[in-house]
Design a protein around this motif. Structure first.
Motif, PDB file in Angstrom:
ATOM      1  N   ARG A 130       2.672  14.457 -37.785  1.00  0.00           N
ATOM      2  CA  ARG A 130       2.153  15.830 -37.745  1.00  0.00           C
ATOM      3  C   ARG A 130       3.059  16.703 -36.904  1.00  0.00           C
ATOM      4  O   ARG A 130       3.549  16.301 -35.863  1.00  0.00           O
ATOM      5  N   LEU A 131       3.270  17.923 -37.346  1.00  0.00           N
ATOM      6  CA  LEU A 131       4.077  18.892 -36.622  1.00  0.00           C
ATOM      7  C   LEU A 131       3.119  19.711 -35.772  1.00  0.00           C
ATOM      8  O   LEU A 131       2.434  20.595 -36.263  1.00  0.00           O
ATOM      9  N   THR A 132       3.032  19.385 -34.477  1.00  0.00           N
ATOM     10  CA  THR A 132       2.087  20.046 -33.591  1.00  0.00           C
ATOM     11  C   THR A 132       2.824  20.686 -32.424  1.00  0.00           C
ATOM     12  O   THR A 132       3.904  20.233 -32.037  1.00  0.00           O
ATOM     13  N   PRO A 133       2.257  21.743 -31.837  1.00  0.00           N
ATOM     14  CA  PRO A 133       2.884  22.356 -30.666  1.00  0.00           C
ATOM     15  C   PRO A 133       2.867  21.400 -29.471  1.00  0.00           C
ATOM     16  O   PRO A 133       2.026  20.497 -29.403  1.00  0.00           O
ATOM     17  N   PRO A 134       3.800  21.591 -28.514  1.00  0.00           N
ATOM     18  CA  PRO A 134       3.815  20.715 -27.335  1.00  0.00           C
ATOM     19  C   PRO A 134       2.494  20.798 -26.568  1.00  0.00           C
ATOM     20  O   PRO A 134       1.901  21.855 -26.456  1.00  0.00           O
ATOM     21  N   GLY A 135       2.043  19.680 -26.046  1.00  0.00           N
ATOM     22  CA  GLY A 135       0.809  19.619 -25.278  1.00  0.00           C
ATOM     23  C   GLY A 135      -0.421  19.329 -26.120  1.00  0.00           C
ATOM     24  O   GLY A 135      -1.518  19.177 -25.577  1.00  0.00           O
ATOM     25  N   THR A 136      -0.261  19.251 -27.434  1.00  0.00           N
ATOM     26  CA  THR A 136      -1.400  18.952 -28.307  1.00  0.00           C
ATOM     27  C   THR A 136      -1.700  17.467 -28.244  1.00  0.00           C
ATOM     28  O   THR A 136      -0.807  16.637 -28.303  1.00  0.00           O
ATOM     29  N   ILE A 137      -2.970  17.152 -28.093  1.00  0.00           N
ATOM     30  CA  ILE A 137      -3.393  15.754 -28.032  1.00  0.00           C
ATOM     31  C   ILE A 137      -4.109  15.425 -29.331  1.00  0.00           C
ATOM     32  O   ILE A 137      -5.085  16.079 -29.695  1.00  0.00           O
ATOM     33  N   ASP A 138      -3.611  14.425 -30.041  1.00  0.00           N
ATOM     34  CA  ASP A 138      -4.263  13.977 -31.261  1.00  0.00           C
ATOM     35  C   ASP A 138      -5.395  13.024 -30.912  1.00  0.00           C
ATOM     36  O   ASP A 138      -5.222  12.104 -30.118  1.00  0.00           O
ATOM     37  N   VAL A 139      -6.536  13.256 -31.499  1.00  0.00           N
ATOM     38  CA  VAL A 139      -7.699  12.422 -31.248  1.00  0.00           C
ATOM     39  C   VAL A 139      -8.174  11.875 -32.584  1.00  0.00           C
ATOM     40  O   VAL A 139      -8.246  12.598 -33.572  1.00  0.00           O
ATOM     41  N   THR A 140      -8.493  10.598 -32.609  1.00  0.00           N
ATOM     42  CA  THR A 140      -9.044   9.992 -33.808  1.00  0.00           C
ATOM     43  C   THR A 140     -10.558   9.916 -33.650  1.00  0.00           C
ATOM     44  O   THR A 140     -11.062   9.315 -32.700  1.00  0.00           O
ATOM     45  N   ALA A 141     -11.263  10.545 -34.561  1.00  0.00           N
ATOM     46  CA  ALA A 141     -12.720  10.568 -34.484  1.00  0.00           C
ATOM     47  C   ALA A 141     -13.286   9.302 -35.098  1.00  0.00           C
ATOM     48  O   ALA A 141     -12.796   8.809 -36.105  1.00  0.00           O
ATOM     49  N   ILE A 142     -14.308   8.777 -34.471  1.00  0.00           N
ATOM     50  CA  ILE A 142     -14.982   7.577 -34.963  1.00  0.00           C
ATOM     51  C   ILE A 142     -16.443   7.935 -35.186  1.00  0.00           C
ATOM     52  O   ILE A 142     -17.087   8.532 -34.323  1.00  0.00           O
ATOM     53  N   GLU A 143     -16.955   7.570 -36.321  1.00  0.00           N
ATOM     54  CA  GLU A 143     -18.352   7.861 -36.626  1.00  0.00           C
ATOM     55  C   GLU A 143     -19.231   6.815 -35.951  1.00  0.00           C
ATOM     56  O   GLU A 143     -19.011   5.612 -36.080  1.00  0.00           O
ATOM     57  N   VAL A 144     -20.226   7.309 -35.224  1.00  0.00           N
ATOM     58  CA  VAL A 144     -21.149   6.422 -34.511  1.00  0.00           C
ATOM     59  C   VAL A 144     -22.547   6.661 -35.070  1.00  0.00           C
ATOM     60  O   VAL A 144     -22.997   7.798 -35.149  1.00  0.00           O
ATOM     61  N   ASN A 145     -23.201   5.584 -35.471  1.00  0.00           N
ATOM     62  CA  ASN A 145     -24.573   5.696 -35.964  1.00  0.00           C
ATOM     63  C   ASN A 145     -25.519   5.799 -34.779  1.00  0.00           C
ATOM     64  O   ASN A 145     -25.497   4.969 -33.874  1.00  0.00           O
ATOM     65  N   ALA A 146     -26.319   6.829 -34.808  1.00  0.00           N
ATOM     66  CA  ALA A 146     -27.274   7.022 -33.715  1.00  0.00           C
ATOM     67  C   ALA A 146     -28.498   6.145 -33.960  1.00  0.00           C
ATOM     68  O   ALA A 146     -28.955   5.994 -35.087  1.00  0.00           O
ATOM     69  N   GLN A 147     -28.988   5.582 -32.894  1.00  0.00           N
ATOM     70  CA  GLN A 147     -30.149   4.718 -32.990  1.00  0.00           C
ATOM     71  C   GLN A 147     -31.202   5.267 -32.030  1.00  0.00           C
ATOM     72  O   GLN A 147     -30.914   5.547 -30.869  1.00  0.00           O
ATOM     73  N   VAL A 148     -32.406   5.449 -32.522  1.00  0.00           N
ATOM     74  CA  VAL A 148     -33.481   5.982 -31.685  1.00  0.00           C
ATOM     75  C   VAL A 148     -34.106   4.825 -30.912  1.00  0.00           C
ATOM     76  O   VAL A 148     -34.521   3.828 -31.504  1.00  0.00           O
ATOM     77  N   ILE A 149     -34.124   4.983 -29.615  1.00  0.00           N
ATOM     78  CA  ILE A 149     -34.733   3.955 -28.762  1.00  0.00           C
ATOM     79  C   ILE A 149     -35.987   4.553 -28.141  1.00  0.00           C
ATOM     80  O   ILE A 149     -35.958   5.646 -27.582  1.00  0.00           O
TER      81      ILE A 149
END
Length: 126
Positions: free
Chosen positions: A101-120
């Protein structure tokens, strides 16, 4: 006495004429002319093969095939170039034979992970 020459096929007549002219030029001392024409003809026959081989070699060195780091779409591009992904439109550049990816300096790439919510159920309060 009547001497008749049998009719020759036009292609046979061409080759006999070519051989006779070559022999005549060689006998007169112009063999270098025949050799030059043969070398020129050989170069004309070999040059398309050399061009084809050189083009394949150039393509092997300069074309990069990989996947988009954003959408995992597989495509090809030239080495050391910037290109848009045909699938998602992200601007990419080629580094170390991979798309980045061509990103400006200082950009942080983050990989999103899907988390299933569980009601407790909360414990009863005392």
């Amino acid at each position: 006495m009547n001497f008749k020459v049998p009719a020759l096929n036009p292609s046979v007549r061409f080759w006999i004429t070519l051989i006779a002219i070559t022999w005549l030029l060689g006998a007169v001392g112009l063999g270098w002319l025949v050799k030059s024409a043969a070398i020129l003809l050989l170069l004309l026959l070999i040059s398309p093969l050399l061009l084809f081989w050189g083009m394949r070699l150039w393509l092997r060195w300069n074309v990069v095939q990989g996947t988009c780091p954003v959408c995992d779409f597989e495509f090809a591009s030239l080495q050391a170039s910037s290109v848009r992904c045909p699938s998602c439109g992200e601007v990419l550049t080629v580094r170390d034979r991979q798309f980045v990816r061509l990103t400006p300096p200082g950009t942080i790439d983050v990989t999103a992970i899907e988390v299933n919510a569980q009601v407790i159920d909360s414990p009863p309060s005392h």
